[in-house]
Design a protein around this motif. Structure first.
Motif, PDB file in Angstrom:
ATOM      1  N   UNK A 245       0.777  -1.226   0.188  1.00  0.00           N
ATOM      2  CA  UNK A 245       0.060  -0.078  -0.142  1.00  0.00           C
ATOM      3  C   UNK A 245       0.842   1.256   0.158  1.00  0.00           C
ATOM      4  N   UNK A 246       1.828   1.296   0.797  1.00  0.00           N
ATOM      5  CA  UNK A 246       2.781   2.346   0.822  1.00  0.00           C
ATOM      6  C   UNK A 246       3.579   2.614  -0.393  1.00  0.00           C
ATOM      7  N   UNK A 247       4.179   1.637  -1.079  1.00  0.00           N
ATOM      8  CA  UNK A 247       4.941   1.668  -2.513  1.00  0.00           C
ATOM      9  C   UNK A 247       3.750   2.437  -3.360  1.00  0.00           C
ATOM     10  N   UNK A 248       2.670   1.841  -3.553  1.00  0.00           N
ATOM     11  CA  UNK A 248       1.529   2.524  -4.275  1.00  0.00           C
ATOM     12  C   UNK A 248       1.362   4.183  -4.050  1.00  0.00           C
ATOM     13  N   UNK A 249       1.189   4.209  -2.967  1.00  0.00           N
ATOM     14  CA  UNK A 249       0.917   5.465  -2.615  1.00  0.00           C
ATOM     15  C   UNK A 249       2.106   6.406  -2.668  1.00  0.00           C
ATOM     16  N   UNK A 250       3.405   5.816  -2.326  1.00  0.00           N
ATOM     17  CA  UNK A 250       4.538   6.549  -2.454  1.00  0.00           C
ATOM     18  C   UNK A 250       4.818   7.080  -3.802  1.00  0.00           C
ATOM     19  N   UNK A 255       5.052  11.240  -7.978  1.00  0.00           N
ATOM     20  CA  UNK A 255       4.832  11.635  -9.530  1.00  0.00           C
ATOM     21  C   UNK A 255       4.142  13.200  -9.120  1.00  0.00           C
ATOM     22  N   UNK A 256       3.583  13.168  -8.155  1.00  0.00           N
ATOM     23  CA  UNK A 256       2.900  14.444  -7.884  1.00  0.00           C
ATOM     24  C   UNK A 256       3.786  15.498  -7.332  1.00  0.00           C
ATOM     25  N   UNK A 257       4.840  15.139  -6.593  1.00  0.00           N
ATOM     26  CA  UNK A 257       5.972  16.112  -6.209  1.00  0.00           C
ATOM     27  C   UNK A 257       6.563  16.335  -7.468  1.00  0.00           C
ATOM     28  N   UNK A 258       7.113  15.423  -8.332  1.00  0.00           N
ATOM     29  CA  UNK A 258       8.040  15.826  -9.513  1.00  0.00           C
ATOM     30  C   UNK A 258       7.030  16.608 -10.188  1.00  0.00           C
ATOM     31  N   UNK A 305      13.843  19.201  -5.086  1.00  0.00           N
ATOM     32  CA  UNK A 305      13.730  18.272  -6.423  1.00  0.00           C
ATOM     33  C   UNK A 305      13.670  16.954  -5.695  1.00  0.00           C
ATOM     34  N   UNK A 306      12.821  16.028  -5.939  1.00  0.00           N
ATOM     35  CA  UNK A 306      12.525  14.994  -5.405  1.00  0.00           C
ATOM     36  C   UNK A 306      13.667  14.085  -5.712  1.00  0.00           C
ATOM     37  N   UNK A 307      13.989  12.980  -4.780  1.00  0.00           N
ATOM     38  CA  UNK A 307      14.951  12.025  -5.200  1.00  0.00           C
ATOM     39  C   UNK A 307      14.208  10.965  -5.963  1.00  0.00           C
ATOM     40  N   UNK A 308      14.460  11.302  -7.287  1.00  0.00           N
ATOM     41  CA  UNK A 308      14.083  10.636  -8.384  1.00  0.00           C
ATOM     42  C   UNK A 308      15.038   9.809  -9.261  1.00  0.00           C
ATOM     43  N   UNK A 309      14.998   8.507  -9.597  1.00  0.00           N
ATOM     44  CA  UNK A 309      15.679   7.730 -10.339  1.00  0.00           C
ATOM     45  C   UNK A 309      15.595   8.450 -11.646  1.00  0.00           C
ATOM     46  N   UNK A 310      16.817   8.762 -12.278  1.00  0.00           N
ATOM     47  CA  UNK A 310      16.607   9.383 -13.794  1.00  0.00           C
ATOM     48  C   UNK A 310      16.292   8.282 -14.857  1.00  0.00           C
ATOM     49  N   UNK A 311      15.840   8.444 -16.074  1.00  0.00           N
ATOM     50  CA  UNK A 311      15.685   7.669 -17.084  1.00  0.00           C
ATOM     51  C   UNK A 311      16.574   6.636 -17.366  1.00  0.00           C
ATOM     52  N   UNK A 312      18.084   7.094 -17.168  1.00  0.00           N
ATOM     53  CA  UNK A 312      19.144   6.446 -17.565  1.00  0.00           C
ATOM     54  C   UNK A 312      19.368   5.104 -16.652  1.00  0.00           C
ATOM     55  N   UNK A 313      18.541   5.009 -15.463  1.00  0.00           N
ATOM     56  CA  UNK A 313      18.703   4.008 -14.543  1.00  0.00           C
ATOM     57  C   UNK A 313      18.182   2.770 -14.801  1.00  0.00           C
TER      58      UNK A 313
END
Length: 637
Positions: A245-250, A255-258, A305-313
Motif C-alpha cells: 500500500x505504501x509503495x503504491x501511495x509513495x 509523481x505529484x511531487x515531481x 527536487x524529489x529524489x527520483x531515479x533518472x531515466x538512464x537508470x
C-alpha cells in the motif's frame, strides 16, 4: 496510544539525520519504519529506548507500559543454556511453582485448625499460577525456540558458544516470551531462514501488544505492518496500510511531487527570462519592474527536487555473448560433509530463466551454487554447461574489489571500452550518483560494496549469473534497483535468497531444496506457497522410503509432464481471472443502466426504456453464462 514521538531531531558531525520527526503508535498497532541505509532508522529506535539522546523533541510512553527492544547485534555472554536463558523470563512462574510445592507439603503437615488458612493460600497461589499460564510455560518456550529455528538438541547448548546470529535469535526468543506492551525490532529477519521468518510473521500478527519494526524484508512487512513510517531527507511521513500500500501511495506522491517541482521550475525559468528581457530594455521603469519580479521570485518557497531515479537508470543489460538454449544440466548430484546435504539431484535450466533456490538453513543451497561454479567438488553426479555459457558468480564473501580505487576507476579499469557516460549510468543504476562515483571502494559500507560487485557482475561477459544472497545488506531502494536490473537482464540467472518479496518479483521458477532433494515450482513465490503443500505431499510424504531413490531419478523423466500440467493450470487460472474481470465490468455496466432506469426522462420515453431493459437483460444473460463457465473451470483448479 502506547508511544508518541514529537519533533525528534538529531544531528551528527556528518550532518542532520532526523528533523522534527513525529509519529505515534497505538495499542495493538503493528508499524514499520522504512528508509534507505543511513536514513536514521536505528538511530530513532535508540532514541526511543533512551540509549541515545535527541538534540530536541520528546518521546512519551504510556504510563506503566513495558518495552522490549531487539538491536541488530546482541552480545549475550553467559554460561547458561539456551533454555535456561528463556526460563529467566518465567522467574515469577517458577517462584509460584516453588510456593505451591511448599504449601502442598505444609498442607500435609498442618493440623485441622491451620489447614483452612494454608488451603486458602494454596488456592490463591494456584489461581495466580493458572492466570500466568504456569502449566504451559515449558511448551511455550519450546514453541518459540522451535519457531525461530532451534532444534531440541540445541536447547542445552551454552549461549556463550553460539554464533552472533544464534545469540540474536536467543535474545529475540526471550523478548517474545516476555510479552511486553511494545516490541521494537531492528532487522529481526537478518538471522532467520524462510520458515522462521514465516513463523515470526504469524506470531507478530497475532501478538496482542504493539510492534515497531525496522526491516528491509518487504514480504515480511506486507504480512505484519498496518502502518508505514517513512524516513526520507531526515523527515518522517506516515502511510496507513502495509508495504505494498505504501509503495503504491509513495509512487503516486512522488509523481505529484515531481510534477509540482517541474511546474515550479518552468515558472521560475519563465520569470527569469522575463526579468532578463526587462533588464535588456535598459529603461528605468523596466528595470524597476525587473527588480520587483526578482523580489517576488526570491519570496517563492522553492520545492526541493524529489529524489527520483533518472531515466538512464532503467538500462537494459545485455550479455556480450548469447548462450545456447540449454544453459545447465545437473544429473544425479550428491554431496555430503558430516551429513548428507542432498542426493540424486536432477534439474535443467534454460536460457532466459530466473531460477531461485530456496530451503532452510544448512540444506546445501550455497554448496550447490559452489559445485556448479567449480569451487566445491561434488561426491557423485554430473554438471554440464551449455554452448557458449559464461558464468558470473556473486558471493558476499568473495567480492573481487580494489579498495584503493574509486568507484569510477573500479568500473573503467575492468571495462575500458565503456564511455564515461556509460560508466556513470551503470553506477547510477546501482544508486551511485554525482560525486559518489569518486568515493574510494574501501570507504564504502558492506551494502554499498555489494552494489558495486553486482554492478561489475552485470557488466561482465557472463550470460549465466550465479547469485548467493544478492540482497543481503541492501536497503529497499537498492533491492528494487536490483530487481529491475535482473528482470531486464537478457541472460540467465540462478540465485539463492531468503528474500521472499525479491523472489516473488524476479523468479520465473523456484527449486525448493528440502528433504535432501529438489521440488520444482514453475512460478514465483506466491505460486510456490499455493502449491507447496500439494507437491511436497506428492513427492516426499507419499513416496515409500525404499522407493525414494527411484522416485528421485524419476523426477527428471516426469519433469516435462509436470511442466505441461502446470502450464494447463496457468491457462485455467488466466481464464478464471478473465471471466471475473468481465463479470465485474458487466455488473458495473448494469449499475449504470439501473441509474438510467431511475431517470424520470427515460422512464417517460417507452422506446428508450425498452432499449435499456434489453441491454440489461443481455448483460444478465452474459453474466449467467460466464458464471456457469467459471464454476466449470474452478472444478479443475
Amino acid at each position: 496510544m502506547v508511544l508518541s514521538c514529537n519533533n525528534i531531531s538529531k544531528e551528527f558531525v556528518t550532518g542532520p539525520v532526523l528533523k522534527e520527526v513525529s509519529f505515534h503508535i497505538n495499542e495493538h498497532e503493528k508499524a514499520a519504519i522504512v528508509g534507505i541505509n543511513g536514513a536514521g532508522k536505528s538511530t530513532l529506535l535508540k532514541i526511543i529506548m533512551g540509549e541515545m539522546s535527541a538534540d530536541s523533541g520528546d518521546v512519551f510512553l504510556s504510563k506503566g507500559a513495558s518495552v522490549g527492544y531487539l538491536a541488530q547485534h546482541q552480545e549475550i555472554n553467559t554460561e547458561l543454556t539456551i533454555f535456561d536463558v528463556l526460563l529467566e523470563v518465567k522467574k515469577d512462574i517458577l517462584e509460584l511453582s516453588d510456593k505451591m510445592r511448599a504449601l502442598e507439603i505444609k498442607m500435609k503437615q498442618a493440623d485441622e485448625e491451620a489447614l483452612d488458612a494454608v488451603y486458602e493460600d494454596y488456592s490463591r497461589v494456584t489461581h495466580e499460577f493458572e492466570l500466568k499460564n504456569g502449566y504451559a510455560y515449558k511448551s511455550e518456550i519450546t514453541g518459540i525456540l522451535k519457531g525461530l529455528g532451534f532444534e531440541e538438541d540445541d536447547f542445552t547448548r551454552k549461549v556463550n558458544t553460539l554464533s552472533g546470529g544464534q545469540k540474536t535469535r536467543v535474545y529475540l526468543a526471550r523478548l517474545l516470551l516476555s510479552k511486553p506492551d511494545l516490541i521494537l525490532l531492528d532487522e529481526p529477519t537478518n538471522h532467520l531462514d524462510m520458515k522462521a521468518i514465516g513463523w515470526l510473521e504469524t506470531y507478530l500478527k497475532n501478538f496482542n501488544g504493539a510492534v515497531l519494526i525496522v526491516a528491509h524484508d518487504r514480504y515480511f512487512l506486507d504480512g505484519v505492518a498496518t502502518k508505514i513510517i517513512e524516513l526520507n531527507n531526515c523527515r518522517a511521513t506516515t502511510f496507513m496500510g502495509n508495504y505494498s500500500d505504501y509503495a503504491t501511495k509513495k509512487k503516486a506522491l512522488r509523481e505529484a511531487e515531481l510534477k509540482a517541482y517541474l511546474n515550479q521550475q518552468k515558472e521560475i525559468s519563465h520569470q527569469e527570462a522575463v526579468i532578463e528581457k526587462l533588464r535588456s530594455f535598459n529603461r528605468e521603469k523596466s528595470i524597476k519592474r525587473a527588480e520587483s519580479r526578482e523580489k517576488m521570485l526570491d519570496k517563492i518557497e522553492r520545492i526541493d527536487k524529489p529524489l527520483e531515479l533518472d531515466a538512464s537508470m532503467n538500462i537494459s543489460l545485455k550479455p556480450h555473448k548469447e548462450s545456447g538454449k540449454d544453459v545447465l544440466t545437473v544429473e544425479n548430484l550428491s554431496k555430503s560433509f558430516e551429513e548428507t546435504l542432498f542426493e540424486n539431484l536432477n534439474f535443467e535450466i534454460k536460457k532466459g530463466e530466473r531460477v531461485a533456490i530456496i530451503g532452510g538453513n544448512g540444506t546445501g543451497k550455497t554448496t550447490l551454487l559452489k559445485i556448479i561454479n567449480g569451487i566445491t567438488p561434488c561426491d557423485t553426479g554430473k554438471i554440464t554447461l551449455g554452448a557458449n555459457v559464461e558464468i558470473g558468480y556473486y558471493d558476499q564473501e568473495h567480492q573481487v574489489l580494489h579498495y584503493d580505487k574509486s568507484l569510477f576507476d573500479e568500473i573503467s579499469d575492468d571495462y575500458p571500452y565503456l564511455t564515461n557516460t556509460e560508466i556513470r549510468n551503470v553506477l547510477a543504476s546501482f544508486l551511485f550518483t554525482k560525486d559518489d562515483v569518486f568515493k574510494l571502494v574501501g570507504s564504502l559500507s558492506g551494502g554499498e560494496k555489494g552494489r558495486v560487485s553486482l554492478a561489475k557482475l552485470m557488466l561482465s561477459e557472463a550470460n549465466f549469473l550465479l547469485l548467493d544472497e544478492p540482497t543481503n545488506h541492501l536497503d529497499i531502494t537498492s533491492k528494487e534497483i536490483l530487481e529491475d536490473a535482473l528482470n531486464n537482464y537478457e541472460g540467465t540467472v540462478l540465485f539463492v535468497s531468503h528474500d521472499r518479496y525479491f523472489i516473488n518479483k524476479t523468479a520465473t521458477r523456484i527449486l525448493d531444496l528440502t528433504g535432501k532433494r529438489l521440488i520444482n515450482y514453475i512460478g514465483n513465490y506466491d505460486y510456490y506457497l499455493e502449491k507447496k503443500e500439494t507437491l511436497e505431499a506428492a513427492l516426499l510424504d507419499e513416496v515409500p522410503k525404499e522407493d525414494q531413490p527411484l522416485a528421485s531419478s524419476a523426477n527428471k523423466q516426469s519433469w516435462q509432464t509436470k511442466k505441461e500440467e502446470q502450464k494447463e493450470l496457468r491457462k485455467i487460472q488466466n481464464e478464471l481471472k478473465r471471466i471475473e474481470d468481465e463479470v465485474a465490468k458487466l455488473e458495473e455496466a448494469n449499475a449504470k443502466l439501473d441509474e438510467e432506469l431511475a431517470n424520470p426522462e427515460i422512464a417517460a420515453n417507452v422506446g428508450k426504456l425498452m432499449e435499456v431493459h434489453k441491454h440489461k437483460e443481455a448483460n444478465d444473460e452474459r453474466i449467467n453464462a460466464l458464471l456457469e463457465r467459471w464454476e466449470e473451470l474452478s472444478e479443475n483448479v
